[in-house]
Design a protein around this motif. Structure first.
Motif, PDB file in Angstrom:
ATOM      1  N   VAL A 112       0.916  -1.189   0.055  1.00 10.42           N
ATOM      2  CA  VAL A 112      -0.010  -0.018  -0.103  1.00 10.42           C
ATOM      3  C   VAL A 112       0.959   1.280   0.031  1.00 10.42           C
ATOM      4  CG1 VAL A 112      -1.915  -1.211   1.119  1.00 10.42           C
ATOM      5  CG2 VAL A 112      -0.213  -0.209   2.585  1.00 10.42           C
ATOM      6  N   VAL A 113       0.251   2.238  -0.637  1.00  8.80           N
ATOM      7  CA  VAL A 113       1.368   3.476  -0.855  1.00  8.80           C
ATOM      8  C   VAL A 113       0.397   4.640  -0.827  1.00  8.80           C
ATOM      9  CG1 VAL A 113       1.327   3.317  -3.351  1.00  8.80           C
ATOM     10  CG2 VAL A 113       3.252   4.444  -2.269  1.00  8.80           C
ATOM     11  N   ILE A 114       1.142   5.944  -0.443  1.00  9.54           N
ATOM     12  CA  ILE A 114       0.556   7.244  -0.567  1.00  9.54           C
ATOM     13  C   ILE A 114       0.388   7.689  -1.874  1.00  9.54           C
ATOM     14  CG2 ILE A 114       0.629   9.672   0.453  1.00  9.54           C
ATOM     15  CD1 ILE A 114      -0.837   7.856   2.402  1.00  9.54           C
ATOM     16  N   ALA A 115      -0.584   8.404  -2.245  1.00  7.19           N
ATOM     17  CA  ALA A 115      -0.728   9.087  -3.513  1.00  7.19           C
ATOM     18  C   ALA A 115      -1.278  10.347  -3.381  1.00  7.19           C
ATOM     19  CB  ALA A 115      -1.410   8.231  -4.608  1.00  7.19           C
ATOM     20  N   THR A 116      -0.882  11.122  -4.436  1.00  9.27           N
ATOM     21  CA  THR A 116      -1.374  12.638  -4.314  1.00  9.27           C
ATOM     22  C   THR A 116      -1.735  12.986  -5.760  1.00  9.27           C
ATOM     23  OG1 THR A 116       0.541  13.774  -4.335  1.00  9.27           O
ATOM     24  CG2 THR A 116      -0.269  13.343  -2.327  1.00  9.27           C
ATOM     25  N   THR A 117      -2.142  14.322  -5.744  1.00 10.28           N
ATOM     26  CA  THR A 117      -2.157  14.751  -7.368  1.00 10.28           C
ATOM     27  C   THR A 117      -0.864  15.140  -7.628  1.00 10.28           C
ATOM     28  OG1 THR A 117      -2.723  16.995  -6.601  1.00 10.28           O
ATOM     29  CG2 THR A 117      -4.549  15.684  -7.145  1.00 10.28           C
ATOM     30  N   LYS A 118      -0.334  15.352  -8.950  1.00 14.03           N
ATOM     31  CA  LYS A 118       0.863  15.686  -9.259  1.00 14.03           C
ATOM     32  C   LYS A 118       1.396  17.008  -8.731  1.00 14.03           C
ATOM     33  CE  LYS A 118       0.591  13.197 -13.538  1.00 14.03           C
ATOM     34  NZ  LYS A 118       0.385  13.321 -15.120  1.00 14.03           N
ATOM     35  N   ALA A 119       0.668  17.880  -8.419  1.00 13.95           N
ATOM     36  CA  ALA A 119       0.861  19.192  -7.852  1.00 13.95           C
ATOM     37  C   ALA A 119       1.144  19.242  -6.476  1.00 13.95           C
ATOM     38  CB  ALA A 119      -0.063  20.490  -8.243  1.00 13.95           C
ATOM     39  N   ASP A 120       0.878  18.327  -5.771  1.00 17.69           N
ATOM     40  CA  ASP A 120       0.883  18.227  -4.256  1.00 17.69           C
ATOM     41  C   ASP A 120       1.738  17.022  -3.814  1.00 17.69           C
ATOM     42  OD1 ASP A 120      -1.098  20.304  -3.846  1.00 17.69           O
ATOM     43  OD2 ASP A 120      -2.454  19.006  -4.229  1.00 17.69           O
ATOM     44  N   LYS A 121       3.059  17.316  -3.692  1.00 18.81           N
ATOM     45  CA  LYS A 121       4.100  16.216  -3.700  1.00 18.81           C
ATOM     46  C   LYS A 121       4.292  16.103  -2.163  1.00 18.81           C
ATOM     47  CE  LYS A 121       8.859  14.983  -5.087  1.00 18.81           C
ATOM     48  NZ  LYS A 121       9.772  15.461  -5.902  1.00 18.81           N
ATOM     49  N   LEU A 128       2.075  14.703   6.060  1.00 22.00           N
ATOM     50  CA  LEU A 128       0.648  14.515   6.341  1.00 22.00           C
ATOM     51  C   LEU A 128       0.003  15.194   7.481  1.00 22.00           C
ATOM     52  CD1 LEU A 128       0.364  11.037   5.048  1.00 22.00           C
ATOM     53  CD2 LEU A 128      -0.315  12.928   3.853  1.00 22.00           C
ATOM     54  N   LYS A 129       0.766  15.657   8.398  1.00 26.92           N
ATOM     55  CA  LYS A 129       0.170  16.251   9.728  1.00 26.92           C
ATOM     56  C   LYS A 129      -0.648  17.274   9.396  1.00 26.92           C
ATOM     57  CE  LYS A 129       1.503  18.219  13.977  1.00 26.92           C
ATOM     58  NZ  LYS A 129       2.704  18.675  15.187  1.00 26.92           N
ATOM     59  N   GLY A 130      -2.098  17.095   9.870  1.00 26.02           N
ATOM     60  CA  GLY A 130      -2.923  18.052   9.626  1.00 26.02           C
ATOM     61  C   GLY A 130      -3.898  17.854   8.368  1.00 26.02           C
ATOM     62  N   LYS A 131      -3.381  17.066   7.628  1.00 22.99           N
ATOM     63  CA  LYS A 131      -3.979  16.701   6.308  1.00 22.99           C
ATOM     64  C   LYS A 131      -5.161  15.564   6.312  1.00 22.99           C
ATOM     65  CE  LYS A 131      -0.055  18.759   3.584  1.00 22.99           C
ATOM     66  NZ  LYS A 131      -0.820  19.710   3.112  1.00 22.99           N
ATOM     67  N   THR A 132      -5.804  15.494   5.311  1.00 23.69           N
ATOM     68  CA  THR A 132      -6.903  14.271   5.484  1.00 23.69           C
ATOM     69  C   THR A 132      -6.577  13.248   4.192  1.00 23.69           C
ATOM     70  OG1 THR A 132      -8.696  15.827   6.084  1.00 23.69           O
ATOM     71  CG2 THR A 132      -9.327  13.605   4.984  1.00 23.69           C
ATOM     72  N   VAL A 133      -6.418  12.001   4.619  1.00 26.10           N
ATOM     73  CA  VAL A 133      -6.058  10.894   3.725  1.00 26.10           C
ATOM     74  C   VAL A 133      -7.476  10.204   3.637  1.00 26.10           C
ATOM     75  CG1 VAL A 133      -4.399   8.941   3.449  1.00 26.10           C
ATOM     76  CG2 VAL A 133      -3.862  10.895   4.603  1.00 26.10           C
ATOM     77  N   VAL A 174     -10.030  15.461  -0.102  1.00 27.45           N
ATOM     78  CA  VAL A 174      -8.826  15.182   0.582  1.00 27.45           C
ATOM     79  C   VAL A 174      -7.708  15.385  -0.001  1.00 27.45           C
ATOM     80  CG1 VAL A 174     -10.323  12.949   1.360  1.00 27.45           C
ATOM     81  CG2 VAL A 174      -8.863  12.698  -0.863  1.00 27.45           C
ATOM     82  N   ASP A 175      -6.565  15.263   0.903  1.00 27.81           N
ATOM     83  CA  ASP A 175      -5.202  15.764   0.441  1.00 27.81           C
ATOM     84  C   ASP A 175      -4.287  14.924  -0.169  1.00 27.81           C
ATOM     85  OD1 ASP A 175      -5.522  18.381   1.504  1.00 27.81           O
ATOM     86  OD2 ASP A 175      -5.680  17.374   3.368  1.00 27.81           O
ATOM     87  N   ALA A 176      -4.672  13.571   0.239  1.00 24.01           N
ATOM     88  CA  ALA A 176      -3.950  12.174  -0.526  1.00 24.01           C
ATOM     89  C   ALA A 176      -4.748  10.930  -0.301  1.00 24.01           C
ATOM     90  CB  ALA A 176      -2.609  12.177   0.514  1.00 24.01           C
ATOM     91  N   VAL A 177      -4.448   9.839  -0.929  1.00 24.62           N
ATOM     92  CA  VAL A 177      -5.014   8.624  -0.718  1.00 24.62           C
ATOM     93  C   VAL A 177      -4.208   7.625  -0.317  1.00 24.62           C
ATOM     94  CG1 VAL A 177      -7.095   9.444  -2.338  1.00 24.62           C
ATOM     95  CG2 VAL A 177      -5.000   8.174  -3.202  1.00 24.62           C
ATOM     96  N   GLN A 192      -4.169   9.375 -15.521  1.00 23.76           N
ATOM     97  CA  GLN A 192      -4.799   9.937 -14.241  1.00 23.76           C
ATOM     98  C   GLN A 192      -3.761  10.960 -13.622  1.00 23.76           C
ATOM     99  OE1 GLN A 192      -7.515   8.062 -11.606  1.00 23.76           O
ATOM    100  NE2 GLN A 192      -8.007   6.509 -12.972  1.00 23.76           N
ATOM    101  N   ASP A 193      -4.470  12.172 -12.838  1.00 23.19           N
ATOM    102  CA  ASP A 193      -3.511  13.038 -12.168  1.00 23.19           C
ATOM    103  C   ASP A 193      -3.127  12.517 -10.763  1.00 23.19           C
ATOM    104  OD1 ASP A 193      -2.397  15.195 -11.285  1.00 23.19           O
ATOM    105  OD2 ASP A 193      -4.156  16.366 -10.956  1.00 23.19           O
ATOM    106  N   LEU A 194      -2.257  11.625 -10.794  1.00 25.26           N
ATOM    107  CA  LEU A 194      -1.733  11.053  -9.523  1.00 25.26           C
ATOM    108  C   LEU A 194      -0.166  10.842  -9.579  1.00 25.26           C
ATOM    109  CD1 LEU A 194      -4.384   8.104  -9.215  1.00 25.26           C
ATOM    110  CD2 LEU A 194      -4.326  10.157  -7.793  1.00 25.26           C
ATOM    111  N   ALA A 195       0.569  10.725  -8.622  1.00 25.85           N
ATOM    112  CA  ALA A 195       1.913  10.811  -8.363  1.00 25.85           C
ATOM    113  C   ALA A 195       1.988   9.864  -7.118  1.00 25.85           C
ATOM    114  CB  ALA A 195       2.425  12.012  -8.147  1.00 25.85           C
ATOM    115  N   ILE A 196       2.951   8.972  -7.055  1.00 27.78           N
ATOM    116  CA  ILE A 196       3.640   8.473  -5.979  1.00 27.78           C
ATOM    117  C   ILE A 196       4.996   8.924  -5.838  1.00 27.78           C
ATOM    118  CG2 ILE A 196       4.427   6.236  -5.030  1.00 27.78           C
ATOM    119  CD1 ILE A 196       2.336   5.046  -6.840  1.00 27.78           C
TER     120      ILE A 196
END
Length: 254
Positions: A112-121, A128-133, A174-177, A192-196
């Motif tokens: 399992v891995v965290i992913a975000t949009t490309k703009a939010d590295k 991730l502190k204070g963010k929503t996953v 959400v900020d990340a998944v 898709q607009d995703l980045a690992i």
């Protein structure tokens, strides 16, 4: 004598016919959108690794199967409630699940891995502190996030399906998944607009499952025999390579 023999056959015929007509249909449930394991393609049919594997197992063992795709959480609940016979949905084999499911040998090792949009590295969990996953309900990724949320200070939002989760990421809800690495990699390959930008966490392997103590535990034995054949003759590797571009055989059962 001939008339008596004919009469005997006529009595037996409806019995044989009745037996054929009542051949069991195995109801198998799966996820809704979990490419490359199961997803509805442009031709409106479900395809993917899980679909190919279960169809091959059914071919080998002579199963008559009926597949439906209600979503992961709903699929788990359906098997537990006796509304479905088995689940084939990229379900990670864990000690907790084995308390309520009888599970097969594993057919795919995953991370399992965290992913975000490309703009939010995001490159480390502390960011991730204070963010929503976002995470799908009832998954290995959810268990990992629950275990570490106090350590890293993020909030968790759960979703019933992958589509809802990724749409929420795109919309900024959400900020990340967190999801299985091959699923996110496949989505990236499809544009898709995703980045690992982080390493994944090994969580085990995927397995086929039935309700523990139910009437369908024999399916696990049959599945394992077919899976062993598929591992030995290369069919499993062929299926995985078809959808991921990489060959990965989970030769050792969990």
């Amino acid at each position: 004598m001939k008339k008596k023999f004919l009469a005997f056959l006529l009595i037996l015929f409806p019995i044989f016919s009745l037996g054929i007509a009542k051949a069991e249909t195995i109801k198998i449930v799966s996820d809704t959108a979990y490419a490359p394991f199961e997803f509805k393609d442009s031709d409106q049919t479900y395809k993917g690794i899980d679909v190919d594997i279960i169809n091959k197992v059914a071919e080998i063992k002579g199963w008559n199967i009926q597949m439906s795709y209600p979503g992961f959480d709903a699929a788990v609940n359906a098997v537990q409630a006796g509304q479905a016979d088995a689940i084939m949905a990229g379900m990670t084999k864990t000690k907790e699940r084995e308390k309520v499911f009888t599970m097969s040998d594993t057919y795919y090792d995953t991370k399992v891995v965290i992913a975000t949009t490309k703009a939010d590295k995001i490159t480390k969990y502390s960011q991730l502190k204070g963010k929503t996953v976002g995470v799908k309900n009832g998954t290995a990724a959810q268990r990992f996030l629950d275990k570490n949320k106090d350590k890293y200070g993020y909030k968790i939002k759960t979703f019933d399906t992958g589509d809802l989760m990724y749409n929420s990421l795109s919309a900024g809800a959400v900020d990340a998944v967190m999801d299985d690495q091959p699923v996110i990699q496949y989505a990236i390959q499809k544009g898709q607009d995703l980045a690992i930008n982080m390493d994944g966490e090994a969580v085990g392997g995927f397995a086929f499952g039935v309700k523990k103590g139910g009437n369908h535990e024999k399916l696990i034995t049959e599945f394992n025999k077919a899976l062993a054949q598929m591992k030995a003759d290369g069919t499993l590797d062929e299926i995985i390579k078809k959808w991921t571009g990489e060959s990965q055989s989970t030769a050792n059962s969990a």
